[in-house]
Scaffold this motif. Structure first.
Motif, PDB file in Angstrom:
ATOM      1  N   CYS A  50       0.836  -1.202   0.000  1.00  0.00           N
ATOM      2  CA  CYS A  50       0.000   0.000   0.000  1.00  0.00           C
ATOM      3  C   CYS A  50       0.873   1.255   0.000  1.00  0.00           C
ATOM      4  CB  CYS A  50      -0.911  -0.009   1.221  1.00  0.00           C
ATOM      5  SG  CYS A  50      -1.938   1.473   1.378  1.00  0.00           S
ATOM      6  N   CYS A  51       0.634   2.136  -0.947  1.00  0.00           N
ATOM      7  CA  CYS A  51       1.422   3.362  -1.069  1.00  0.00           C
ATOM      8  C   CYS A  51       1.042   4.400  -0.016  1.00  0.00           C
ATOM      9  CB  CYS A  51       1.262   3.956  -2.472  1.00  0.00           C
ATOM     10  SG  CYS A  51       1.943   2.906  -3.784  1.00  0.00           S
ATOM     11  N   ASP A  52       0.000   4.131   0.759  1.00  0.00           N
ATOM     12  CA  ASP A  52      -0.394   5.068   1.803  1.00  0.00           C
ATOM     13  C   ASP A  52       0.171   4.654   3.165  1.00  0.00           C
ATOM     14  OD1 ASP A  52      -2.418   7.431   2.335  1.00  0.00           O
ATOM     15  OD2 ASP A  52      -2.717   5.992   3.967  1.00  0.00           O
ATOM     16  N   CYS A  53       0.059   3.343   3.500  1.00  0.00           N
ATOM     17  CA  CYS A  53       0.526   2.897   4.822  1.00  0.00           C
ATOM     18  C   CYS A  53       1.793   2.052   4.750  1.00  0.00           C
ATOM     19  CB  CYS A  53      -0.574   2.120   5.535  1.00  0.00           C
ATOM     20  SG  CYS A  53      -0.927   0.490   4.821  1.00  0.00           S
ATOM     21  N   ASP A  54       2.264   1.753   3.525  1.00  0.00           N
ATOM     22  CA  ASP A  54       3.501   0.982   3.307  1.00  0.00           C
ATOM     23  C   ASP A  54       3.420  -0.452   3.811  1.00  0.00           C
ATOM     24  OD1 ASP A  54       4.891   3.043   2.061  1.00  0.00           O
ATOM     25  OD2 ASP A  54       5.585   3.874   3.963  1.00  0.00           O
ATOM     26  N   GLU A  55       2.230  -0.971   4.000  1.00  0.00           N
ATOM     27  CA  GLU A  55       2.083  -2.350   4.435  1.00  0.00           C
ATOM     28  C   GLU A  55       1.486  -3.198   3.323  1.00  0.00           C
ATOM     29  OE1 GLU A  55       3.318  -3.704   6.923  1.00  0.00           O
ATOM     30  OE2 GLU A  55       3.723  -2.090   8.342  1.00  0.00           O
ATOM     31  N   GLN A  56       1.689  -4.503   3.442  1.00  0.00           N
ATOM     32  CA  GLN A  56       1.249  -5.416   2.398  1.00  0.00           C
ATOM     33  C   GLN A  56      -0.266  -5.537   2.348  1.00  0.00           C
ATOM     34  OE1 GLN A  56       2.799  -9.448   2.699  1.00  0.00           O
ATOM     35  NE2 GLN A  56       3.032  -9.545   0.496  1.00  0.00           N
ATOM     36  N   GLY A  57      -0.766  -5.797   1.143  1.00  0.00           N
ATOM     37  CA  GLY A  57      -2.191  -6.013   0.965  1.00  0.00           C
ATOM     38  C   GLY A  57      -2.450  -7.143  -0.004  1.00  0.00           C
ATOM     39  N   PHE A  58      -3.645  -7.714   0.074  1.00  0.00           N
ATOM     40  CA  PHE A  58      -4.077  -8.761  -0.841  1.00  0.00           C
ATOM     41  C   PHE A  58      -5.514  -8.454  -1.257  1.00  0.00           C
ATOM     42  CE2 PHE A  58      -0.959 -10.806   1.934  1.00  0.00           C
ATOM     43  CZ  PHE A  58      -0.145 -11.445   1.030  1.00  0.00           C
ATOM     44  N   GLY A  59      -5.935  -9.102  -2.326  1.00  0.00           N
ATOM     45  CA  GLY A  59      -7.334  -8.986  -2.718  1.00  0.00           C
ATOM     46  C   GLY A  59      -7.644  -7.631  -3.311  1.00  0.00           C
ATOM     47  N   TRP A  60      -8.629  -6.942  -2.742  1.00  0.00           N
ATOM     48  CA  TRP A  60      -9.107  -5.681  -3.294  1.00  0.00           C
ATOM     49  C   TRP A  60      -8.133  -4.535  -3.031  1.00  0.00           C
ATOM     50  CZ3 TRP A  60     -13.216  -5.572  -6.448  1.00  0.00           C
ATOM     51  CH2 TRP A  60     -14.074  -6.687  -6.437  1.00  0.00           C
ATOM     52  N   ALA A  61      -8.055  -3.646  -4.009  1.00  0.00           N
ATOM     53  CA  ALA A  61      -7.195  -2.465  -3.892  1.00  0.00           C
ATOM     54  C   ALA A  61      -7.699  -1.386  -4.836  1.00  0.00           C
ATOM     55  CB  ALA A  61      -5.752  -2.816  -4.244  1.00  0.00           C
ATOM     56  N   TYR A  62      -7.373  -0.152  -4.510  1.00  0.00           N
ATOM     57  CA  TYR A  62      -7.564   0.946  -5.469  1.00  0.00           C
ATOM     58  C   TYR A  62      -6.232   1.158  -6.167  1.00  0.00           C
ATOM     59  CZ  TYR A  62     -12.285   2.253  -4.086  1.00  0.00           C
ATOM     60  OH  TYR A  62     -13.645   2.254  -3.880  1.00  0.00           O
ATOM     61  N   GLN A  63      -6.246   1.043  -7.476  1.00  0.00           N
ATOM     62  CA  GLN A  63      -5.010   1.026  -8.266  1.00  0.00           C
ATOM     63  C   GLN A  63      -5.056   2.091  -9.357  1.00  0.00           C
ATOM     64  OE1 GLN A  63      -4.181  -2.036 -11.498  1.00  0.00           O
ATOM     65  NE2 GLN A  63      -2.884  -2.853  -9.856  1.00  0.00           N
ATOM     66  N   CYS A  64      -3.922   2.763  -9.532  1.00  0.00           N
ATOM     67  CA  CYS A  64      -3.763   3.698 -10.641  1.00  0.00           C
ATOM     68  C   CYS A  64      -3.348   2.903 -11.873  1.00  0.00           C
ATOM     69  CB  CYS A  64      -2.715   4.762 -10.318  1.00  0.00           C
ATOM     70  SG  CYS A  64      -2.404   5.898 -11.702  1.00  0.00           S
ATOM     71  N   LEU A  65      -4.171   2.917 -12.904  1.00  0.00           N
ATOM     72  CA  LEU A  65      -3.870   2.154 -14.108  1.00  0.00           C
ATOM     73  C   LEU A  65      -2.779   2.807 -14.939  1.00  0.00           C
ATOM     74  CD1 LEU A  65      -7.507   1.157 -15.172  1.00  0.00           C
ATOM     75  CD2 LEU A  65      -5.895  -0.075 -13.702  1.00  0.00           C
ATOM     76  N   GLU A  66      -2.419   4.052 -14.610  1.00  0.00           N
ATOM     77  CA  GLU A  66      -1.366   4.751 -15.358  1.00  0.00           C
ATOM     78  C   GLU A  66       0.033   4.473 -14.790  1.00  0.00           C
ATOM     79  OE1 GLU A  66      -1.935   8.821 -16.622  1.00  0.00           O
ATOM     80  OE2 GLU A  66      -4.038   8.731 -15.970  1.00  0.00           O
ATOM     81  N   CYS A  67       0.143   4.417 -13.452  1.00  0.00           N
ATOM     82  CA  CYS A  67       1.484   4.308 -12.873  1.00  0.00           C
ATOM     83  C   CYS A  67       1.626   3.220 -11.808  1.00  0.00           C
ATOM     84  CB  CYS A  67       1.927   5.650 -12.285  1.00  0.00           C
ATOM     85  SG  CYS A  67       0.883   6.237 -10.936  1.00  0.00           S
ATOM     86  N   GLY A  68       0.560   2.470 -11.529  1.00  0.00           N
ATOM     87  CA  GLY A  68       0.683   1.357 -10.600  1.00  0.00           C
ATOM     88  C   GLY A  68       0.517   1.704  -9.133  1.00  0.00           C
ATOM     89  N   TYR A  69       0.236   2.955  -8.806  1.00  0.00           N
ATOM     90  CA  TYR A  69      -0.002   3.369  -7.421  1.00  0.00           C
ATOM     91  C   TYR A  69      -1.184   2.564  -6.862  1.00  0.00           C
ATOM     92  CZ  TYR A  69      -0.744   6.776  -3.569  1.00  0.00           C
ATOM     93  OH  TYR A  69      -0.882   7.396  -2.350  1.00  0.00           O
ATOM     94  N   GLU A  70      -1.028   1.972  -5.647  1.00  0.00           N
ATOM     95  CA  GLU A  70      -2.091   1.147  -5.063  1.00  0.00           C
ATOM     96  C   GLU A  70      -2.253   1.450  -3.587  1.00  0.00           C
ATOM     97  OE1 GLU A  70      -2.747  -3.119  -6.635  1.00  0.00           O
ATOM     98  OE2 GLU A  70      -0.598  -2.819  -6.805  1.00  0.00           O
ATOM     99  N   VAL A  71      -3.491   1.417  -3.129  1.00  0.00           N
ATOM    100  CA  VAL A  71      -3.773   1.591  -1.703  1.00  0.00           C
ATOM    101  C   VAL A  71      -4.857   0.604  -1.277  1.00  0.00           C
ATOM    102  CG1 VAL A  71      -3.126   4.032  -1.631  1.00  0.00           C
ATOM    103  CG2 VAL A  71      -5.490   3.402  -2.122  1.00  0.00           C
ATOM    104  N   HIS A  72      -4.804   0.244   0.013  1.00  0.00           N
ATOM    105  CA  HIS A  72      -5.892  -0.546   0.585  1.00  0.00           C
ATOM    106  C   HIS A  72      -7.192   0.254   0.479  1.00  0.00           C
ATOM    107  CE1 HIS A  72      -2.492  -2.099   3.283  1.00  0.00           C
ATOM    108  NE2 HIS A  72      -2.906  -3.168   2.626  1.00  0.00           N
ATOM    109  N   PRO A  73      -8.322  -0.397   0.296  1.00  0.00           N
ATOM    110  CA  PRO A  73      -9.600   0.328   0.334  1.00  0.00           C
ATOM    111  C   PRO A  73      -9.777   1.112   1.636  1.00  0.00           C
ATOM    112  CG  PRO A  73      -9.949  -1.839  -0.624  1.00  0.00           C
ATOM    113  CD  PRO A  73      -8.516  -1.804  -0.143  1.00  0.00           C
ATOM    114  N   ARG A  74      -9.310   0.561   2.754  1.00  0.00           N
ATOM    115  CA  ARG A  74      -9.466   1.271   4.026  1.00  0.00           C
ATOM    116  C   ARG A  74      -8.572   2.502   4.113  1.00  0.00           C
ATOM    117  NH1 ARG A  74      -6.160  -3.071   5.634  1.00  0.00           N
ATOM    118  NH2 ARG A  74      -4.161  -2.364   6.478  1.00  0.00           N
TER     119      ARG A  74
END
Length: 426
Positions: free
Chosen positions: A388-412
């Motif tokens: 997760c680019c917001d909390c720097d911790e690992q995630g699985f399953g659902w995520a909000y992802q930037c399709l342009e640059c790969g930025y991802e964050v947990h839904p929470r």
């Protein structure tokens, strides 16, 4: 385990014995791999009396081709482990040798790294041999340790996973044959089947762990019947220092919930990777749980037993003394205190709840920490394990992802902006 034949169109590496059904490796085998047209030697360790050794001297030995680099921390971490194993094997008279293949960026870095190595090296200037070895063994990441046997018949296949085997079994993995590894796996299964908290945390000299202070001794027997987390961590490790406050908060919430319910209990035991007593004392002083004494030999045996290759790592032991999961850290990050008791049944229930909750999430959002629109994805629609680019911790399953640059964050972790127009001028 991955196997690979060392056949090469330009060199006959395998000769068939005329009378038999067995095969032998040609005496030119190691030369064809490690020599060049201008060189038939390897560099000795910096402390050796001679500067060079003939490649032909390697015949009949088990060889580890070691791909590594000074600039990469995981390589430096593994390097020390490999040195300990190598020196134990050499002191026992084992016919084992390592050949370092450098991925360093310049000669000074190569020389600096090689100073710590008690084994042989391909000269830094021989780029062609290094490239050929990388191609031959399809090296995709470092550190990488490829094990070559003196003979390469079906029972003694070349192994790619030397790093994993060293971390897992240490010098006991030698001579890295199929029979030896199967024997170690059988022993490992038996140990896990008979595993108890006492067997894990005690040794002949100690039947206690440390309480809230380093002077308080708590009997290991007091953990019997509890869910126990073994927390591998260290003060020098930035991800550890960042994760520990979160784990403390979750630990306290779990303890409070169990206190209200009664009948169950949860405890954590700090397994220190700190470099000195003062660092251990300082770090443990921030923790509300128990600990193994600093420098206790059980620490190394636990890391080996559970194949801990990175920290922080949280391994969960159930009330019956058996391993529940090695993914405690990830489950804490994903589900916080709801992860308890970390069982497969609880994780399956939580996953279903996440799937159900995802149905009501917006399909796309603008996040306060990123300029592009983020799209909701799952493992089946382009997602998967991520940091997760917001909390720097690992995630699985659902995520909000930037399709342009790969930025991802947990839904929470989504901090949605009121509207797309809010990002104008950013």
């Amino acid at each position: 385990m991955k196997e690979m034949n060392l056949d090469d169109n330009s060199n006959s590496l395998v000769q068939t014995v005329t009378n038999g059904d067995s095969e032998k490796i040609s005496t030119s085998r190691f030369s064809s791999l490690l020599a060049s047209k201008d060189r038939d030697y390897l560099l000795c360790s910096r402390e050796a009396e001679a500067d060079q050794v003939k490649i032909s001297d390697l015949e009949g030995k088990v060889i580890g081709i070691y791909f590594s680099a000074n600039w990469y921390p995981p390589c430096r971490n593994f390097n020390q482990v490999m040195i300990d194993v190598y020196e134990q094997l050499k002191s026992n008279g084992s016919n084992f040798e390592i050949v370092f293949v450098s991925s360093d960026e310049d000669l000074d870095a190569f020389n600096s790294y090689r100073e710590s190595m008690p084994w042989l090296s391909v000269p830094f200037s021989d780029l062609e041999t290094k490239k050929a070895l990388n191609r031959k063994f399809e090296v995709e990441g470092i550190p990488c340790l490829v094990i070559l046997q003196p003979d390469d018949n079906k029972d003694r296949a070349t192994l790619y996973d030397g790093v994993e085997l060293i971390y897992r079994y240490g010098f006991e993995a030698f001579p890295f044959t199929k029979e030896k590894l199967e024997e170690l796996q059988r022993e490992e299964r038996m140990k896990h089947e008979s595993q108890t908290v006492n067997k894990l945390l005690t040794n002949p000299e100690r039947d206690y762990i440390l309480g809230q202070t380093t002077t308080k001794e708590v009997p290991v027997d007091s953990l019997i019947g509890k869910t126990v987390g073994l927390y591998f961590s260290a003060q020098w490790c930035f991800p550890c220092v960042k994760f520990t406050p979160k784990l403390i908060s979750i630990y306290q919430k779990i303890k409070q919930t169990l206190k209200e319910k009664s009948g169950e209990d949860f405890e954590i035991v700090f397994v220190s990777n700190d470099r000195d007593q003062s660092s251990f004392d300082s770090y443990f002083g921030t923790m509300p749980w128990l600990a193994l004494p600093f420098g206790d030999p059980t620490i190394r045996s636990l890391a080996k037993y559970f194949d801990v290759q990175g920290i922080p790592c949280l391994i969960i032991i159930g009330p019956d003394g058996k391993t529940v999961t090695k993914q405690g850290r990830s489950l804490i990050n994903l589900y916080q205190e709801n992860a308890y008791p970390f069982t497969d049944a609880k994780v399956e229930l939580l996953e279903k709840e996440v799937e159900e909750a995802a149905k009501s999430l917006p399909r796309s959002e603008y996040h306060a920490g990123h300029r592009h629109e983020l799209t909701l994805v799952s493992e089946g629609t382009g997602g998967g394990p991520f940091i997760c680019c917001d909390c720097d911790e690992q995630g699985f399953g659902w995520a909000y992802q930037c399709l342009e640059c790969g930025y991802e964050v947990h839904p929470r972790c989504m901090r949605a902006l009121p509207s797309a127009g809010s990002i104008e001028g950013r």
